[in-house]
Design an enzyme around this catalytic site. Structure first.
Site, mmCIF file in Angstrom:
data_model
loop_
_atom_site.group_PDB
_atom_site.id
_atom_site.type_symbol
_atom_site.label_atom_id
_atom_site.label_comp_id
_atom_site.label_asym_id
_atom_site.label_seq_id
_atom_site.Cartn_x
_atom_site.Cartn_y
_atom_site.Cartn_z
ATOM 1 N N ILE A 1 1.713 68.702 24.264
ATOM 2 C CA ILE A 1 2.896 68.840 23.413
ATOM 3 C C ILE A 1 4.062 68.749 24.392
ATOM 4 O O ILE A 1 4.047 69.376 25.454
ATOM 5 C CB ILE A 1 2.874 70.167 22.623
ATOM 6 C CG1 ILE A 1 4.153 70.382 21.802
ATOM 7 C CG2 ILE A 1 2.666 71.370 23.512
ATOM 8 C CD1 ILE A 1 4.075 71.616 20.873
ATOM 9 N N SER A 2 5.075 67.936 24.073
ATOM 10 C CA SER A 2 6.175 67.694 25.013
ATOM 11 C C SER A 2 7.006 68.944 25.248
ATOM 12 O O SER A 2 7.062 69.849 24.405
ATOM 13 C CB SER A 2 7.097 66.594 24.490
ATOM 14 O OG SER A 2 6.354 65.454 24.168
ATOM 15 N N GLN A 3 7.692 68.935 26.381
ATOM 16 C CA GLN A 3 8.653 69.991 26.735
ATOM 17 C C GLN A 3 9.710 70.083 25.615
ATOM 18 O O GLN A 3 10.156 69.054 25.096
ATOM 19 C CB GLN A 3 9.292 69.521 28.043
ATOM 20 C CG GLN A 3 10.341 70.381 28.641
ATOM 21 C CD GLN A 3 11.038 69.634 29.780
ATOM 22 O OE1 GLN A 3 10.781 68.453 30.016
ATOM 23 N NE2 GLN A 3 11.921 70.317 30.471
ATOM 24 N N ARG B 1 7.219 76.961 17.194
ATOM 25 C CA ARG B 1 6.473 76.139 18.161
ATOM 26 C C ARG B 1 5.154 76.793 18.594
ATOM 27 O O ARG B 1 4.181 76.104 18.885
ATOM 28 C CB ARG B 1 7.388 75.879 19.379
ATOM 29 C CG ARG B 1 6.783 74.981 20.453
ATOM 30 C CD ARG B 1 7.835 74.671 21.513
ATOM 31 N NE ARG B 1 7.261 74.245 22.769
ATOM 32 C CZ ARG B 1 7.074 72.979 23.146
ATOM 33 N NH1 ARG B 1 7.436 72.007 22.343
ATOM 34 N NH2 ARG B 1 6.537 72.670 24.309
#
Ligand code: SAH
Length: 238
Positions: free
Chosen positions: A84-86, A58
């Site tokens: 960018i999402s959790q 990530r």
């Protein structure tokens, strides 16, 4: 003297190389902790999803100065006012699609390409559309560099879907929508799933799983979430 300086530069080389390896090991450990503490603990069980979350680096999907924060329990900026999402939300949405390995999946909102990379480990092909040109380009380059050969990135408005490659087994929308764009429903196989942050009431987004059953749609509300809104054609109807 020459030998000494040679030795010095060799050890300098080793230290730098070693630092890089250590950093990568640190990120691997952080990923393990992320999966355990943020994802498994909150109830995500699908072994394949957990494995993919453990695998995908990530930190390579966020701006360089934020790499050390990549495995923390929150979304991060990726430029162009997008995020960018959790990690947990990525895992949850992926699990909801129930992928087995042979599916063709469409994603709306490529962003950094991270969600697409996770999906690529779990299905046959990922088609992903991004409306901001610079993000589409950088995601495509990043994914290519990382060696993903089953992800296809397109710059455009996801509202229209990608009819050339339809029908899809599953669709994931990673920006908030007031309705499921009709072309996406059309491009979904019967029995297929759409996972999306659904903003039925302005200001309230609920992660929702839609299942296409003939002419009907099953609607399952999952949890409250916070995503950036879908742009483009869908705004004309607002
Ligand atoms: N899935 C991404 C995060 C998505 S953020 C990741 O893993 O990093 C939401 C993204 O949706 C943003 O990049 C935004 O530009 C994009 N977006 C918004 N409206 C869109 C549209 N109509 N079509 C395609 N992408 C859209």
């Amino acid at each position: 003297m020459k030998v000494l300086s040679l030795l010095l530069s060799f050890s300098l080389f080793l230290t730098c190389g070693g630092k890089k390896v250590k950093k990568e090991n640190d990120y691997t450990k952080l990923r393990e902790i992320m999966v355990k503490e943020q994802i498994e603990r909150r109830g995500v069980k699908d072994k394949r999803v957990l494995e993919a979350m453990r695998k995908v680096p990530r930190h390579l999907f966020v701006p360089e100065d934020l790499r050390d924060e990549a495995y923390n329990d929150y979304p991060l900026p990726i430029g162009e006012e997008q995020t960018i999402s959790q990690p947990y939300i990525v895992a949850l949405m992926t699990e909801l699609l129930g992928l087995k390995g042979k599916e063709k999946v469409l994603e709306i909102g490529t962003g950094s390409g991270y969600q697409a990379a996770i999906l690529a480990h779990l299905c046959k092909e990922v088609y992903t559309i991004e409306i901001i040109e610079s993000l589409a380009r950088s995601a495509q380059e990043r994914l290519k560099k990382m060696g993903y050969e089953n992800i296809f990135v397109r710059w455009g408005d996801g509202f229209e879907g990608w009819p050339e490659y339809a029908p899809f087994d599953a669709i994931i929308i990673t920006c908030a929508v007031p309705e499921v764009p009709p072309p996406l429903l059309e491009q979904l196989k019967d029995g297929g799933k759409i996972c999306a942050p659904y903003e039925r009431t302005p200001g309230v987004q609920i992660l929702t799983l839609f299942i296409k059953k003939g002419a009907k749609i099953d609607t399952n509300y999952i949890d409250y979430v916070r995503f950036v809104p879908m742009r483009g054609k869908i705004e004309e109807g607002r």
